[in-house]
Design a protein around this motif. Structure first.
Motif, PDB file in Angstrom:
ATOM      1  N   ALA A   1      35.206  46.717  45.051  1.00 28.52           N
ATOM      2  CA  ALA A   1      35.104  45.844  43.876  1.00 28.52           C
ATOM      3  C   ALA A   1      36.199  46.172  42.876  1.00 28.52           C
ATOM      4  O   ALA A   1      36.856  45.282  42.319  1.00 28.52           O
ATOM      5  N   ARG A   2      36.402  47.452  42.633  1.00 30.89           N
ATOM      6  CA  ARG A   2      37.421  47.868  41.657  1.00 30.89           C
ATOM      7  C   ARG A   2      38.821  47.510  42.138  1.00 30.89           C
ATOM      8  O   ARG A   2      39.689  47.153  41.347  1.00 30.89           O
ATOM      9  N   LEU A   3      39.029  47.604  43.459  1.00 31.81           N
ATOM     10  CA  LEU A   3      40.351  47.272  43.995  1.00 31.81           C
ATOM     11  C   LEU A   3      40.628  45.784  43.866  1.00 31.81           C
ATOM     12  O   LEU A   3      41.726  45.375  43.511  1.00 31.81           O
ATOM     13  N   ILE A   4      39.607  44.977  44.137  1.00 30.77           N
ATOM     14  CA  ILE A   4      39.791  43.520  44.071  1.00 30.77           C
ATOM     15  C   ILE A   4      40.139  43.088  42.655  1.00 30.77           C
ATOM     16  O   ILE A   4      40.942  42.187  42.439  1.00 30.77           O
ATOM     17  N   LEU A   5      39.555  43.749  41.677  1.00 30.80           N
ATOM     18  CA  LEU A   5      39.855  43.398  40.293  1.00 30.80           C
ATOM     19  C   LEU A   5      41.060  44.173  39.781  1.00 30.80           C
ATOM     20  O   LEU A   5      41.461  44.036  38.630  1.00 30.80           O
ATOM     21  N   ARG A   6      41.627  44.991  40.648  1.00 28.41           N
ATOM     22  CA  ARG A   6      42.744  45.872  40.297  1.00 28.41           C
ATOM     23  C   ARG A   6      42.438  46.769  39.109  1.00 28.41           C
ATOM     24  O   ARG A   6      43.295  47.041  38.279  1.00 28.41           O
ATOM     25  N   ALA A   7      41.183  47.223  39.056  1.00 34.02           N
ATOM     26  CA  ALA A   7      40.859  48.247  38.063  1.00 34.02           C
ATOM     27  C   ALA A   7      41.453  49.569  38.547  1.00 34.02           C
ATOM     28  O   ALA A   7      41.783  50.452  37.766  1.00 34.02           O
ATOM     29  N   ILE A   8      41.562  49.718  39.871  1.00 35.54           N
ATOM     30  CA  ILE A   8      42.347  50.808  40.460  1.00 35.54           C
ATOM     31  C   ILE A   8      43.320  50.182  41.456  1.00 35.54           C
ATOM     32  O   ILE A   8      43.091  49.075  41.934  1.00 35.54           O
ATOM     33  N   GLU A   9      44.420  50.871  41.727  1.00 32.69           N
ATOM     34  CA  GLU A   9      45.451  50.305  42.585  1.00 32.69           C
ATOM     35  C   GLU A   9      45.204  50.650  44.052  1.00 32.69           C
ATOM     36  O   GLU A   9      44.899  51.789  44.368  1.00 32.69           O
ATOM     37  N   PRO A  10      45.327  49.670  44.941  1.00 34.08           N
ATOM     38  CA  PRO A  10      45.155  49.969  46.363  1.00 34.08           C
ATOM     39  C   PRO A  10      46.356  50.749  46.908  1.00 34.08           C
ATOM     40  O   PRO A  10      47.463  50.623  46.384  1.00 34.08           O
ATOM     41  N   ASP A  11      46.121  51.534  47.957  1.00 33.49           N
ATOM     42  CA  ASP A  11      47.221  52.234  48.627  1.00 33.49           C
ATOM     43  C   ASP A  11      47.965  51.259  49.527  1.00 33.49           C
ATOM     44  O   ASP A  11      49.139  51.397  49.805  1.00 33.49           O
ATOM     45  N   ASN A  12      47.209  50.261  50.003  1.00 37.65           N
ATOM     46  CA  ASN A  12      47.734  49.362  51.014  1.00 37.65           C
ATOM     47  C   ASN A  12      46.883  48.096  51.021  1.00 37.65           C
ATOM     48  O   ASN A  12      45.729  48.131  50.589  1.00 37.65           O
ATOM     49  N   GLY A  13      47.458  46.999  51.526  1.00 35.06           N
ATOM     50  CA  GLY A  13      46.644  45.791  51.656  1.00 35.06           C
ATOM     51  C   GLY A  13      46.932  44.771  50.588  1.00 35.06           C
ATOM     52  O   GLY A  13      47.664  45.025  49.628  1.00 35.06           O
ATOM     53  N   ASN A  14      46.354  43.581  50.764  1.00 32.16           N
ATOM     54  CA  ASN A  14      46.572  42.482  49.820  1.00 32.16           C
ATOM     55  C   ASN A  14      45.248  41.834  49.458  1.00 32.16           C
ATOM     56  O   ASN A  14      44.329  41.800  50.258  1.00 32.16           O
ATOM     57  N   VAL A  15      45.219  41.284  48.248  1.00 30.40           N
ATOM     58  CA  VAL A  15      44.058  40.513  47.825  1.00 30.40           C
ATOM     59  C   VAL A  15      44.573  39.176  47.331  1.00 30.40           C
ATOM     60  O   VAL A  15      45.266  39.109  46.316  1.00 30.40           O
ATOM     61  N   PHE A  16      44.267  38.115  48.061  1.00 31.00           N
ATOM     62  CA  PHE A  16      44.695  36.774  47.653  1.00 31.00           C
ATOM     63  C   PHE A  16      43.579  36.117  46.873  1.00 31.00           C
ATOM     64  O   PHE A  16      42.461  36.012  47.357  1.00 31.00           O
ATOM     65  N   PHE A  17      43.907  35.686  45.677  1.00 27.60           N
ATOM     66  CA  PHE A  17      42.936  35.052  44.806  1.00 27.60           C
ATOM     67  C   PHE A  17      43.415  33.630  44.586  1.00 27.60           C
ATOM     68  O   PHE A  17      44.421  33.406  43.920  1.00 27.60           O
ATOM     69  N   ASN A  18      42.705  32.682  45.218  1.00 23.52           N
ATOM     70  CA  ASN A  18      43.096  31.282  45.121  1.00 23.52           C
ATOM     71  C   ASN A  18      44.554  31.085  45.526  1.00 23.52           C
ATOM     72  O   ASN A  18      45.295  30.344  44.888  1.00 23.52           O
ATOM     73  N   GLY A  19      44.945  31.794  46.576  1.00 23.90           N
ATOM     74  CA  GLY A  19      46.303  31.645  47.103  1.00 23.90           C
ATOM     75  C   GLY A  19      47.322  32.622  46.554  1.00 23.90           C
ATOM     76  O   GLY A  19      48.385  32.811  47.145  1.00 23.90           O
ATOM     77  N   THR A  20      47.035  33.252  45.428  1.00 21.29           N
ATOM     78  CA  THR A  20      47.999  34.173  44.820  1.00 21.29           C
ATOM     79  C   THR A  20      47.670  35.621  45.177  1.00 21.29           C
ATOM     80  O   THR A  20      46.515  36.035  45.074  1.00 21.29           O
ATOM     81  N   ASP A  21      48.703  36.378  45.561  1.00 30.02           N
ATOM     82  CA  ASP A  21      48.484  37.788  45.896  1.00 30.02           C
ATOM     83  C   ASP A  21      48.418  38.601  44.606  1.00 30.02           C
ATOM     84  O   ASP A  21      49.438  38.882  43.978  1.00 30.02           O
ATOM     85  N   ILE A  22      47.228  38.982  44.211  1.00 24.30           N
ATOM     86  CA  ILE A  22      47.097  39.655  42.915  1.00 24.30           C
ATOM     87  C   ILE A  22      47.584  41.096  42.943  1.00 24.30           C
ATOM     88  O   ILE A  22      47.778  41.710  41.908  1.00 24.30           O
ATOM     89  N   THR A  23      47.818  41.639  44.158  1.00 21.24           N
ATOM     90  CA  THR A  23      48.332  43.010  44.187  1.00 21.24           C
ATOM     91  C   THR A  23      49.782  43.048  43.740  1.00 21.24           C
ATOM     92  O   THR A  23      50.336  44.103  43.466  1.00 21.24           O
ATOM     93  N   LYS A  24      50.425  41.859  43.663  1.00 24.71           N
ATOM     94  CA  LYS A  24      51.838  41.814  43.271  1.00 24.71           C
ATOM     95  C   LYS A  24      52.031  41.392  41.823  1.00 24.71           C
ATOM     96  O   LYS A  24      53.150  41.243  41.363  1.00 24.71           O
ATOM     97  N   LEU A  25      50.968  41.130  41.099  1.00 24.80           N
ATOM     98  CA  LEU A  25      51.120  40.619  39.736  1.00 24.80           C
ATOM     99  C   LEU A  25      51.594  41.697  38.775  1.00 24.80           C
ATOM    100  O   LEU A  25      51.214  42.857  38.903  1.00 24.80           O
ATOM    101  N   ASN A  26      52.355  41.297  37.776  1.00 31.39           N
ATOM    102  CA  ASN A  26      52.740  42.239  36.726  1.00 31.39           C
ATOM    103  C   ASN A  26      51.642  42.252  35.656  1.00 31.39           C
ATOM    104  O   ASN A  26      50.664  41.508  35.738  1.00 31.39           O
TER     105      ASN A  26
END
Lengths: 321, 332
Positions: free
Chosen positions: B66-91
């Motif tokens: 849950a925390r990774l999906i909301l980026r409350a903590i940073e994942p080591d690896n992997g992607n989370v697409f939210f409505n088409g956008t990869d939120i792991t790449k957001l600034n």
């Protein structure tokens, strides 16, 4: 069959500066030998206070105001504090308190904490080690845990230690207040099996909980508590298969199940303030069957192995079920 | 299988490993660094407007997911697409905008709301953080949110402190706070486990009606399978950082394939007076410590059916329509 426990007109109030909270307000029921009981109800209905009253461990401003508790022919409320502490508390009746596993002292080993219980009750020093190991084995743990500290144990192991603490002087009656809450479901199952094993070994258990599903694993008799009163008391078959009081019916309907219709059901509203409980039936404003007569205190109507406090059953024809 | 149009949250190979601190003695003896593989290659998809249940016991990794999906903590690896956008790449700026649309409801209604703030301030806080609306507009939104969660009269409740409310009411405040930004995605972490059983259904019903009204997608985290059944569409069972079984909730609960899922279901008590005469079935072996097998199925130590092949890593495979399991017992 002789009654093993009789509670008669028990009243325990908390005398606060703004008024008396009537947490246990005229509770009566009895158990036959070998019968374990479940006390079920929502938060703040008075069930923990009931347990603490039986242990005579109510802290001020809590006080037992009235009543008799007869354990095998002795009225344990009538005894002096000294005699009760010497002969009854922890030796004949013990309690596993709500959240006790979090109250274990972090700086003492399990052995030291169990020793403390024995020391307090004047147990001979040279027999302590043996009794400690026996208690720990009885709850299904390896004796090596006694040298550990609480933080080294899992939640389930800590709960077992707290149960071992209650059993260590071999009482015949154990009150367990929410013993499985906050534990993972697989650990809950193990604790339930432990309680079943203790029952087989001859222990009587009073299980206090809001979870009506786990009560079915342990209790022959069930008391449904609402706003300080027991509104229905009976055998497990009766309560689950033919609940009489509308509150009991609502609680049973609200239990989530793995099979069957996915219909969500809950008890609307909130319980009344126990400082000024309403006159008449306390369930009046949440009851789907409320009638005018309910504004008066409902009578206690005898049914098979228990009773129900509800005007719906006042009709003498209905009370013959 | 769902078309990607309908896909709202798409989690792919998410990973988060935590280093376990070594003691000085262990460092001196050059003992290997221990790692807790909290989330280990997790993938799942949540269709729009549905409720995805992530189930498991403590230590399974579900809250970390849950925390990774909301980026409350940073994942080591992997992607989370939210409505088409990869939120792991957001600034940072983009992330803040994302968070207006993705909110969380926590487990403990006694800890998640500040006891020194009035309800009005608590529910208004997200609006202040995101600088939405004037003070007057924010107040109005708070009243609307309180009415939505049936905390009425809103004008009265808004000026109380949390200690003046019951557990169920506090949890509704937490939901109102999550709703006030009108998010499209809500992560609910054990939202009812600290409430009485008789009250749980009321909160679930509230969540369902809000979902219909506002087209909200939920990630519902819990260890309570019976309650999850009332609200969930899909379910994934997690064990020590991996998904053991996944599929439509009725299929998984009525026909559990993985031995761990079966054990979880056996452990549940139904309100049946017949239970007095039976022992609860606990088929799996008790865990004695947190030692984990370094390769292969991480359920190996406790599995009643463990075989030699289980020392190698099982993969999630589809057994029946949309029902996946990660276990060498399958296909039969």
């Amino acid at each position: 069959m002789k009654d093993s426990l009789i509670i008669e007109n028990l009243k325990s109030y908390y005398f606060t500066t703004v008024g008396a909270v009537k947490a246990v307000d005229n509770v009566s029921f009895s158990l036959k030998k070998g019968e374990s009981v479940g006390i079920a109800g929502e938060s703040a209905c008075g069930k923990s206070t009931l347990g603490l009253s039986i242990m005579r461990m109510l802290q001020p401003p809590g006080k037992i105001v009235n009543g008799k508790i007869i354990l095998h022919d002795t009225d344990i409320l009538a005894m002096s504090e000294h005699e009760f502490t010497k002969k009854v508390r922890w030796k004949r009746i013990a309690m596993v308190f709500q959240g006790a596993m979090n109250a274990l002292d972090p700086v003492y080993s399990i052995k030291d904490q169990l020793k403390e219980v024995l020391k307090y009750h004047g147990f001979p020093e040279n027999e302590m080690q043996e009794r400690i190991i026996e208690a720990v084995r009885q709850v299904g743990l390896d004796p090596s845990v006694i040298d550990r500290h609480p933080h080294e144990l899992s939640g389930g192991m800590k709960q077992r230690i707290v149960i071992a603490m209650a059993l260590i002087l071999r009482p015949e009656f154990v009150i367990a207040d929410e013993p499985t809450t906050a534990l993972d479901v697989l650990v809950q199952a193990q604790i339930i099996n432990l309680l079943k094993k203790l029952k087989k070994e001859g222990m009587t258990i009073m299980l206090i909980t809001h979870d009506l599903a786990i009560i079915s694993e342990i209790a022959e008799k069930i008391g449904i508590m609402y706003a300080g009163e027991i509104v229905e008391f009976g055998s497990a078959e009766q309560i689950y298969n033919e609940p009489k009081h509308p509150y009991t019916q609502a609680l049973i309907a609200a239990i989530p199940r793995l099979k069957g219709e996915k219909k969500i059901s809950y008890v609307k509203g909130t319980p009344p303030n126990l400082m000024n409980p309403p006159t008449g039936c306390r369930f009046y404003d949440r009851c789907p069957h409320a009638m005018d007569v309910c504004k008066q205190d409902p009578p206690s109507i005898k049914i098979k192995d228990g009773f129900v406090r509800c005007w719906l059953y006042e009709d003498s024809k209905k009370s013959q079920q | 299988m769902q078309s990607t149009d309908n896909l709202f949250v798409d989690v792919r190979s998410l990973r988060k490993w935590f280093q376990v601190k070594r003691t000085f003695a262990e460092t001196m003896h050059s003992k290997e660094e221990k790692v807790v593989k909290a989330v280990d290659d997790i993938s799942f998809k949540i269709p729009k407007g549905s409720v995805f249940v992530l189930a498991g016991e403590s230590g399974s990794g579900k809250t970390t997911v849950a925390r990774l999906i909301l980026r409350a903590i940073e994942p080591d690896n992997g992607n989370v697409f939210f409505n088409g956008t990869d939120i792991t790449k957001l600034n940072e700026r983009e992330l803040k905008a994302f968070r207006i649309n993705a909110q969380m409801v926590h487990q403990d209604p006694y800890a998640s709301i500040d006891p020194r703030m009035r309800i009005m301030e608590i529910v208004m806080e997200p609006l202040s953080v995101h600088k939405i609306g004037s003070k007057k507009e924010q107040e109005e939104k708070v009243f609307r949110a309180l009415e939505e969660v049936r905390l009425e009269p809103a004008a009265d409740i808004a000026y109380r402190y949390p200690h003046m409310l019951s557990g169920g009411q506090r949890q509704r405040v937490a939901i109102a706070r999550a709703l006030v930004l009108k998010p499209k995605f809500i992560v609910a972490d054990e939202p009812v486990s600290m409430l009485d059983i008789s009250v749980r259904a009321e909160i679930l019903e509230l969540m369902q009606s809000l979902q219909k009204k506002h087209d909200i997608t939920y990630l519902y985290i819990t260890h309570d399978l019976s309650t999850a059944r009332y609200i969930g569409d899909q379910i994934a069972i997690m064990y020590l950082g991996k998904i053991a079984e996944m599929g439509p909730i009725d299929k998984v609960l009525l026909n559990p394939l993985h031995p761990y899922t079966q054990a979880l279901i056996d452990a549940i008590s139904e309100p049946d007076p017949g239970n007095l005469f039976k022992e609860k079935m606990v088929r799996i072996k008790t865990e004695t410590g947190i030692e984990r097998v370094s390769t292969g199925c991480n359920f190996y130590n406790r599995c009643p059916y463990a075989m030699d092949i289980c020392k190698t890593e099982p993969k999630l495979i589809e057994i029946e329509d949309s029902h996946y399991v990660s276990c060498f017992l399958y296909p039969k």
